[in-house]
Design an enzyme around this catalytic site. Sequence first.
Site, PDB file in Angstrom:
ATOM      1  N   ASP A   1       0.863  -1.175   0.000  1.00 20.75           N
ATOM      2  CA  ASP A   1       0.000   0.000   0.000  1.00 20.75           C
ATOM      3  C   ASP A   1       0.901   1.226   0.000  1.00 20.75           C
ATOM      4  OD1 ASP A   1      -2.471   1.487   0.343  1.00 20.75           O
ATOM      5  OD2 ASP A   1      -1.831   1.851   2.396  1.00 20.75           O
ATOM      6  N   SER A   2       0.311   2.387  -0.236  1.00 23.87           N
ATOM      7  CA  SER A   2       1.079   3.625  -0.156  1.00 23.87           C
ATOM      8  C   SER A   2       1.514   3.912   1.281  1.00 23.87           C
ATOM      9  CB  SER A   2       0.234   4.780  -0.689  1.00 23.87           C
ATOM     10  OG  SER A   2      -1.007   4.815  -0.007  1.00 23.87           O
TER      11      SER A   2
ATOM     12  N   TYR B   1      -0.529   8.561  -2.467  1.00 21.89           N
ATOM     13  CA  TYR B   1      -0.571   8.254  -3.898  1.00 21.89           C
ATOM     14  C   TYR B   1      -1.840   8.854  -4.533  1.00 21.89           C
ATOM     15  CZ  TYR B   1       3.042   4.500  -3.676  1.00 21.89           C
ATOM     16  OH  TYR B   1       4.198   3.769  -3.535  1.00 21.89           O
ATOM     17  N   GLY B   2      -2.845   9.059  -3.692  1.00 18.84           N
ATOM     18  CA  GLY B   2      -4.182   9.399  -4.195  1.00 18.84           C
ATOM     19  C   GLY B   2      -4.305  10.751  -4.850  1.00 18.84           C
TER      20      GLY B   2
ATOM     21  N   CYS C   1      -3.921  -1.023  -1.974  1.00 18.89           N
ATOM     22  CA  CYS C   1      -4.237   0.380  -2.257  1.00 18.89           C
ATOM     23  C   CYS C   1      -5.211   0.486  -3.435  1.00 18.89           C
ATOM     24  CB  CYS C   1      -2.945   1.103  -2.577  1.00 18.89           C
ATOM     25  SG  CYS C   1      -3.140   2.836  -2.975  1.00 18.89           S
ATOM     26  N   ASN C   2      -6.333   1.171  -3.193  1.00 21.51           N
ATOM     27  CA  ASN C   2      -7.320   1.360  -4.269  1.00 21.51           C
ATOM     28  C   ASN C   2      -6.754   2.209  -5.403  1.00 21.51           C
ATOM     29  OD1 ASN C   2     -10.421   0.659  -3.236  1.00 21.51           O
ATOM     30  ND2 ASN C   2      -8.935   0.918  -1.603  1.00 21.51           N
ATOM     31  N   THR C   3      -5.941   3.204  -5.041  1.00 23.40           N
ATOM     32  CA  THR C   3      -5.377   4.085  -6.070  1.00 23.40           C
ATOM     33  C   THR C   3      -4.473   3.281  -7.001  1.00 23.40           C
ATOM     34  OG1 THR C   3      -5.465   5.921  -4.501  1.00 23.40           O
ATOM     35  CG2 THR C   3      -4.028   6.191  -6.420  1.00 23.40           C
TER      36      THR C   3
ATOM     37  N   GLU D   1      -6.085   8.921   9.789  1.00 27.12           N
ATOM     38  CA  GLU D   1      -4.754   8.793  10.403  1.00 27.12           C
ATOM     39  C   GLU D   1      -4.657   9.568  11.710  1.00 27.12           C
ATOM     40  OE1 GLU D   1      -1.355   9.097   7.904  1.00 27.12           O
ATOM     41  OE2 GLU D   1      -2.103   7.510   6.577  1.00 27.12           O
TER      42      GLU D   1
ATOM     43  N   CYS E   1     -11.278   3.157  -0.523  1.00 27.94           N
ATOM     44  CA  CYS E   1      -9.955   3.622  -0.087  1.00 27.94           C
ATOM     45  C   CYS E   1      -9.605   2.856   1.179  1.00 27.94           C
ATOM     46  CB  CYS E   1      -9.993   5.122   0.196  1.00 27.94           C
ATOM     47  SG  CYS E   1      -8.479   5.769   0.937  1.00 27.94           S
ATOM     48  N   THR E   2      -8.338   2.490   1.292  1.00 24.09           N
ATOM     49  CA  THR E   2      -7.897   1.681   2.431  1.00 24.09           C
ATOM     50  C   THR E   2      -8.241   2.294   3.788  1.00 24.09           C
ATOM     51  OG1 THR E   2      -5.785   2.814   2.177  1.00 24.09           O
ATOM     52  CG2 THR E   2      -5.942   0.573   1.290  1.00 24.09           C
ATOM     53  N   HIS E   3      -8.262   3.644   3.846  1.00 27.45           N
ATOM     54  CA  HIS E   3      -8.458   4.312   5.135  1.00 27.45           C
ATOM     55  C   HIS E   3      -9.922   4.390   5.571  1.00 27.45           C
ATOM     56  CE1 HIS E   3      -4.391   5.571   4.319  1.00 27.45           C
ATOM     57  NE2 HIS E   3      -4.318   6.223   5.462  1.00 27.45           N
TER      58      HIS E   3
HETATM   59  N1  DGL Z   1      -4.047   3.783   0.082  1.00 26.15           N
HETATM   60  C1  DGL Z   1      -4.712   4.824  -0.678  1.00 26.15           C
HETATM   61  C2  DGL Z   1      -5.956   4.238  -1.370  1.00 26.15           C
HETATM   62  O1  DGL Z   1      -6.507   3.235  -0.969  1.00 26.15           O
HETATM   63  C3  DGL Z   1      -5.081   6.003   0.187  1.00 26.15           C
HETATM   64  C4  DGL Z   1      -3.887   6.805   0.674  1.00 26.15           C
HETATM   65  C5  DGL Z   1      -3.132   7.502  -0.449  1.00 26.15           C
HETATM   66  O2  DGL Z   1      -3.644   8.496  -1.028  1.00 26.15           O
HETATM   67  O3  DGL Z   1      -2.031   7.062  -0.760  1.00 26.15           O
HETATM   68  O4  DGL Z   1      -6.388   4.787  -2.355  1.00 26.15           O
END
Ligand code: DGL
Length: 281
Positions: free
Chosen positions: A15-16, A47-48, A78-80, A157, A189-191
């Site tokens: 993941d990012s 990354y998003g 990571c979804n991105t 976070e 999104c993971t968060h």
């Molecule tokens: N992990 C990213 C996602 O799931 C979210 C955090 C990021 O922007 O890197 O898209």
Amino acid sequence: MSTILHSPPPIGIFDSGVGGLTVYKAIKRLLPQENIIYLGDTARIPYGTRSPVTVQRYAQQDAAFLVNQGVKLLVVACNTISSVALPNLQAQFALPIWGVIEPGARRAAVTTRVGRIGVIATEATIESNAYYNAIRAINPELVVISQACPLFVALAEEGWQQHPATQLIAQEYLAPLQAAQVDTLVLGCTHYPILRTIVQNIMGPTVTLIDSGECVAMEISQQIHQPPPNLAAPCTHDQFFVTDSGRRFRRIAELFLGAPIENLSAVDIWNNPETIPTNNQ
Ligand code: DGL
């Protein structure tokens, strides 16, 4: 570079940053006997907000690190990254690679009763139309309403799951989805699973939330043969790597997992891929 030896080969998750731990947790719950190596690219998060080309370059380096550790399959938590880099990764590396978009889209498509699905995610994920395309490929009659919620990453976070600021911001982001009367909402999104309670309260009890991390965990667990439960206590050797100091990751990881993490090391995946234990960082 010293490769960690696991027997049997571990699952790689990346993941990012720390958010992919929600996916780690979902996989661990369903596959407790699997060894897992997790990489969070904390030096380059988020990354998003980045362009697809940059995310693709970062993702290639992240994946190469885990492939060199001898993982048997890769999970792009990571979804991105899943939105903009999955086909590139699948073309570059000769091992099974799972993203979170398709499993989330599949679950959403079978969950909706009224045919209107909301998707919340980072800007990059929404701009890629990955969820929209995946859902419409399953059923072209489904209506998909997408909303970027970039502030949710920072709020998760901070641990502000119940904070009035989160409530206000969530109301603002979710208003178009309420107006569109979606009955299913993908947490893309993971968060976002960290903010699940506030999102559910605003959307109301009739809206089903879909956690893409749980969906990919479910699909992977159906593919991996596990020993019968209770035959032996799970004895795994999970490893966590970050590309920046581990201090912030360690603190937020506890919030995401509800328990402290062990075996955390910092690694320079670009120049000098030796690992450094992060206990003192
Ligand atoms: N992990 C990213 C996602 O799931 C979210 C955090 C990021 O922007 O890197 O898209």
